[in-house]
Design a protein around this motif. Sequence first.
Motif, PDB file in Angstrom:
ATOM      1  N   ARG A 160       0.826  -1.208   0.000  1.00 23.89           N
ATOM      2  CA  ARG A 160       0.000   0.000   0.000  1.00 23.89           C
ATOM      3  C   ARG A 160       0.863   1.262   0.000  1.00 23.89           C
ATOM      4  N   LEU A 161       1.945   1.246   0.764  1.00 26.19           N
ATOM      5  CA  LEU A 161       2.870   2.377   0.769  1.00 26.19           C
ATOM      6  C   LEU A 161       3.466   2.578  -0.616  1.00 26.19           C
ATOM      7  N   ALA A 162       3.893   1.495  -1.269  1.00 21.99           N
ATOM      8  CA  ALA A 162       4.474   1.594  -2.605  1.00 21.99           C
ATOM      9  C   ALA A 162       3.474   2.193  -3.582  1.00 21.99           C
ATOM     10  N   ARG A 163       2.230   1.696  -3.539  1.00 19.83           N
ATOM     11  CA  ARG A 163       1.234   2.205  -4.470  1.00 19.83           C
ATOM     12  C   ARG A 163       0.952   3.690  -4.225  1.00 19.83           C
ATOM     13  N   ALA A 164       0.810   4.062  -2.944  1.00 18.96           N
ATOM     14  CA  ALA A 164       0.504   5.459  -2.636  1.00 18.96           C
ATOM     15  C   ALA A 164       1.645   6.376  -3.083  1.00 18.96           C
ATOM     16  N   ASP A 193       0.057   8.284   5.837  1.00 18.81           N
ATOM     17  CA  ASP A 193      -0.404   7.280   6.790  1.00 18.81           C
ATOM     18  C   ASP A 193       0.405   5.991   6.662  1.00 18.81           C
ATOM     19  N   GLN A 194       0.619   5.532   5.449  1.00 15.78           N
ATOM     20  CA  GLN A 194       1.343   4.278   5.244  1.00 15.78           C
ATOM     21  C   GLN A 194       2.813   4.409   5.620  1.00 15.78           C
ATOM     22  N   LEU A 195       3.405   5.560   5.392  1.00 16.47           N
ATOM     23  CA  LEU A 195       4.791   5.784   5.789  1.00 16.47           C
ATOM     24  C   LEU A 195       4.922   5.735   7.308  1.00 16.47           C
ATOM     25  N   THR A 196       3.965   6.337   8.003  1.00 15.87           N
ATOM     26  CA  THR A 196       3.963   6.303   9.464  1.00 15.87           C
ATOM     27  C   THR A 196       3.836   4.870   9.965  1.00 15.87           C
ATOM     28  N   ARG A 197       2.962   4.092   9.341  1.00 14.91           N
ATOM     29  CA  ARG A 197       2.771   2.703   9.743  1.00 14.91           C
ATOM     30  C   ARG A 197       4.028   1.865   9.492  1.00 14.91           C
ATOM     31  N   ALA A 198       4.692   2.103   8.371  1.00 14.84           N
ATOM     32  CA  ALA A 198       5.913   1.360   8.070  1.00 14.84           C
ATOM     33  C   ALA A 198       7.002   1.671   9.092  1.00 14.84           C
ATOM     34  N   ALA A 200       6.490   2.738  12.166  1.00 10.31           N
ATOM     35  CA  ALA A 200       6.053   2.161  13.439  1.00 10.31           C
ATOM     36  C   ALA A 200       6.318   0.659  13.477  1.00 10.31           C
ATOM     37  N   ALA A 201       6.123  -0.016  12.340  1.00 12.42           N
ATOM     38  CA  ALA A 201       6.392  -1.456  12.283  1.00 12.42           C
ATOM     39  C   ALA A 201       7.869  -1.731  12.546  1.00 12.42           C
ATOM     40  N   SER A 202       8.741  -0.899  11.991  1.00  8.00           N
ATOM     41  CA  SER A 202      10.168  -1.070  12.237  1.00  8.00           C
ATOM     42  C   SER A 202      10.504  -0.791  13.696  1.00  8.00           C
ATOM     43  N   ASP A 203       9.939   0.284  14.237  1.00  5.54           N
ATOM     44  CA  ASP A 203      10.192   0.610  15.641  1.00  5.54           C
ATOM     45  C   ASP A 203       9.687  -0.496  16.558  1.00  5.54           C
ATOM     46  N   ARG A 204       8.548  -1.070  16.203  1.00  8.59           N
ATOM     47  CA  ARG A 204       7.995  -2.159  17.008  1.00  8.59           C
ATOM     48  C   ARG A 204       8.897  -3.393  16.955  1.00  8.59           C
ATOM     49  N   ALA A 205       9.496  -3.653  15.806  1.00 11.35           N
ATOM     50  CA  ALA A 205      10.416  -4.778  15.677  1.00 11.35           C
ATOM     51  C   ALA A 205      11.624  -4.607  16.595  1.00 11.35           C
ATOM     52  N   HIS A 206      11.974  -3.351  16.883  1.00 17.04           N
ATOM     53  CA  HIS A 206      13.078  -3.040  17.777  1.00 17.04           C
ATOM     54  C   HIS A 206      12.579  -2.688  19.176  1.00 17.04           C
TER      55      HIS A 206
END
Length: 224
Positions: A160-164, A193-198, A200-206
């Motif tokens: 979704r981020l790529a498409r947006a 929105d998708q950039l923020t989610r991406a 956050a996903a990285s931060d959550r992984a760490h």
Amino acid sequence: MDYNVLIAPKSTPGSIADWVNDSRIAGDAPFIIEEAMSNIFATLRHWKMQAPPITGTLQPGDTNFAWPSDMIEPFYLALTGQNKQEISQVTPQECFGRMSYDAQGNRTKRRPMVYYFDSQFIQLDAPADIAYPYMFSYFQRPAALTADNPTNFILTDFIRLARAAIMVVAVEWLKESGQGQFDRTYWLQVYTDQLTRAQAASDRAHRATIGNPVMIGGPAGFMW
């Protein structure tokens, strides 16, 4: 999602020309993808962009070393071995302020303590007085998408981020802004929105390094 599909003619489902319903855009699709990826990597600092640590040795008198050509920004620098010590990043001004000189005006050799980076080098606050092995980690720019390198982690993990990101550039190419079925304002909102989610996903992984999981949106206690 695949580069070769994205640049294909309008008759190919999933191509940019298919998305915007305009066959003319296919010729510029490679440039649109390049700009979209550049926009993403100018902001995103995902763990999949973190290069494996590289090692080297500062020789006596060394005041800098060249950073890798694919570096976006530094992440960590430390001396290793018997003189193990983290070297902190500071502003250029602070690094300049820490430089010391002898009676002849030469920079005083000692163990480097801090660094900054310029257009070519990691610059240290002091010339090394002895040989120091070091380890350097950084965020790298993923290789450009091409016919021979048709995908990256954005296209596989964050579709979704790529498409947006692509649509923001594509609708600008179509000269649609604030109106029409390919409204650029809409795609900018989706992209943000998708950039923020991406991120956050990285931060959550760490999360082990920050103490708590990252929570974004949704009901209390719910992790997207």
